[in-house]
Design a protein around this motif. Structure first.
Motif, PDB file in Angstrom:
ATOM      1  N   ASN A  32       3.903  11.351  31.917  1.00  0.00           N
ATOM      2  CA  ASN A  32       2.475  11.641  31.786  1.00  0.00           C
ATOM      3  C   ASN A  32       2.319  12.448  30.496  1.00  0.00           C
ATOM      4  O   ASN A  32       3.161  13.299  30.187  1.00  0.00           O
ATOM      5  N   TYR A  34      -0.510  14.667  27.882  1.00  0.00           N
ATOM      6  CA  TYR A  34      -1.737  15.454  27.972  1.00  0.00           C
ATOM      7  C   TYR A  34      -2.100  16.014  26.603  1.00  0.00           C
ATOM      8  O   TYR A  34      -1.217  16.375  25.810  1.00  0.00           O
ATOM      9  N   TYR A  36      -4.493  19.271  25.381  1.00  0.00           N
ATOM     10  CA  TYR A  36      -5.264  20.435  25.789  1.00  0.00           C
ATOM     11  C   TYR A  36      -5.848  21.108  24.547  1.00  0.00           C
ATOM     12  O   TYR A  36      -5.328  20.967  23.435  1.00  0.00           O
ATOM     13  N   LEU A  44      -6.386  27.137  29.208  1.00  0.00           N
ATOM     14  CA  LEU A  44      -6.229  25.813  28.613  1.00  0.00           C
ATOM     15  C   LEU A  44      -7.231  24.835  29.220  1.00  0.00           C
ATOM     16  O   LEU A  44      -7.369  24.756  30.434  1.00  0.00           O
ATOM     17  N   LEU A  90      -2.908  21.531  22.004  1.00  0.00           N
ATOM     18  CA  LEU A  90      -1.571  21.444  22.573  1.00  0.00           C
ATOM     19  C   LEU A  90      -1.361  20.092  23.229  1.00  0.00           C
ATOM     20  O   LEU A  90      -2.218  19.605  23.969  1.00  0.00           O
ATOM     21  N   GLY A 100       3.166  19.211  41.773  1.00  0.00           N
ATOM     22  CA  GLY A 100       3.780  20.401  41.207  1.00  0.00           C
ATOM     23  C   GLY A 100       4.717  20.163  40.044  1.00  0.00           C
ATOM     24  O   GLY A 100       5.460  21.066  39.668  1.00  0.00           O
ATOM     25  N   GLN A 101       4.694  18.968  39.451  1.00  0.00           N
ATOM     26  CA  GLN A 101       5.553  18.739  38.292  1.00  0.00           C
ATOM     27  C   GLN A 101       5.100  19.648  37.152  1.00  0.00           C
ATOM     28  O   GLN A 101       3.952  19.601  36.741  1.00  0.00           O
ATOM     29  N   PRO A 102       5.995  20.450  36.609  1.00  0.00           N
ATOM     30  CA  PRO A 102       5.560  21.309  35.496  1.00  0.00           C
ATOM     31  C   PRO A 102       5.287  20.476  34.256  1.00  0.00           C
ATOM     32  O   PRO A 102       5.917  19.436  34.037  1.00  0.00           O
ATOM     33  N   GLN A 103       4.344  20.942  33.475  1.00  0.00           N
ATOM     34  CA  GLN A 103       4.056  20.321  32.190  1.00  0.00           C
ATOM     35  C   GLN A 103       4.790  21.099  31.103  1.00  0.00           C
ATOM     36  O   GLN A 103       4.902  22.320  31.168  1.00  0.00           O
ATOM     37  N   HIS A 104       5.279  20.362  30.118  1.00  0.00           N
ATOM     38  CA  HIS A 104       6.072  20.951  29.043  1.00  0.00           C
ATOM     39  C   HIS A 104       5.333  20.733  27.736  1.00  0.00           C
ATOM     40  O   HIS A 104       4.959  19.601  27.421  1.00  0.00           O
ATOM     41  N   PHE A 105       5.176  21.803  26.988  1.00  0.00           N
ATOM     42  CA  PHE A 105       4.268  21.798  25.849  1.00  0.00           C
ATOM     43  C   PHE A 105       4.972  21.762  24.504  1.00  0.00           C
ATOM     44  O   PHE A 105       6.078  22.301  24.345  1.00  0.00           O
ATOM     45  N   GLY A 106       4.287  21.161  23.539  1.00  0.00           N
ATOM     46  CA  GLY A 106       4.668  21.287  22.148  1.00  0.00           C
ATOM     47  C   GLY A 106       4.212  22.635  21.610  1.00  0.00           C
ATOM     48  O   GLY A 106       3.614  23.444  22.343  1.00  0.00           O
ATOM     49  N   ASP A 107       4.472  22.873  20.341  1.00  0.00           N
ATOM     50  CA  ASP A 107       4.151  24.165  19.743  1.00  0.00           C
ATOM     51  C   ASP A 107       2.704  24.278  19.273  1.00  0.00           C
ATOM     52  O   ASP A 107       2.295  25.332  18.797  1.00  0.00           O
TER      53      ASP A 107
END
Lengths: 114, 113
Positions: A32, A34, A36, A44, A90, A100-107
């Motif tokens: 998935n 995203y 933001y 966010l 982001l 509850g899958q955590p989302q992992h972000f770019g910088d």
């Protein structure tokens, strides 16, 4: 391991100019994706999410659009930027399925509209 | 209508002591809660999560407590270290969604030497 790349880190654009921000994910398939935006001192705000190639859902009406031309590529665009588009953008990814899958972000990209 | 609230914009804690970050929610239909840490000019980093069927989850120096009756969760950091200085976001995952997270506005944690 999975990594997410987002560029550019900072961008200064004049009002009315076009925009293209790119995000790519490595080390996973069918994520998935995203986009933001974070306004100063606020949480966010989800702009777009995608569960597959060509599948884009918009959360907030605006003059921005998103596209997913490849499985691990997510692009945020605008034809004509407004002053109100300034902010910190982001990109994030998560595994599919399961709550509850955590989302992992770019910088992130700091976008300033002049 | 803010469903996830972090009422303290900032918190200052002495190095070595416990940091307690709080989060309240108004919707009982969340099944997971997550905490993220964010440094300036970087994206948030996932720290720890908790299922709504549990009341505690621990990972090293980080422990999250969930009080469902009070609709309140907290993140404890023990002992606090200078590198913990960051903005901490609480997020909640609705039961009817496998993509959405509802975010709090964040709390800035400052660890004093």
């Amino acid at each position: 391991s999975q990594t997410i790349h987002q560029w550019p880190a900072t961008l200064v654009q004049p009002v009315g100019s076009p925009l293209s921000l790119e995000c790519t994910v490595e080390g996973t398939s069918n994520p998935n994706l995203y986009w933001y935006r974070q306004a100063a001192g606020r949480g966010l705000q989800l702009l777009f999410y995608s569960v597959g190639i060509g599948q884009i859902s918009s959360e907030v009406p605006q003059n921005l659009s998103a596209s997913r031309p490849q499985d691990r590529q997510f692009i945020l665009s605008s034809k004509k930027l407004l002053l109100s588009d300034s902010g910190f953008y982001l990109c994030a990814w998560s595994h599919r399925g399961g709550a509850g899958q955590p989302q992992h972000f770019g910088d992130g990209t700091r976008l300033s509209i002049l | 209508d803010q469903q996830v609230k972090q009422n303290s914009p900032s918190l200052s804690v002495q190095e070595g002591r416990i940091s307690i970050l709080n989060c309240d929610y108004t919707n009982s239909m969340f099944d997971y809660f997550l905490w993220y840490k964010k440094y300036p000019a970087e994206g948030p980093t996932f720290l720890i999560s908790i299922s709504s069927i549990k009341d505690k989850n621990e990972d090293g120096r980080f422990t999250v407590f969930l009080n469902k009756s009070a609709k309140h969760l907290s993140l404890h950091i023990v002992p606090s270290q200078p590198g913990d200085s960051a903005v901490y976001f609480c997020a909640a995952s609705p039961m009817d969604s496998n993509y959405q997270l509802i975010w709090g506005a964040g709390t800035k944690l400052i660890i004093k030497p």
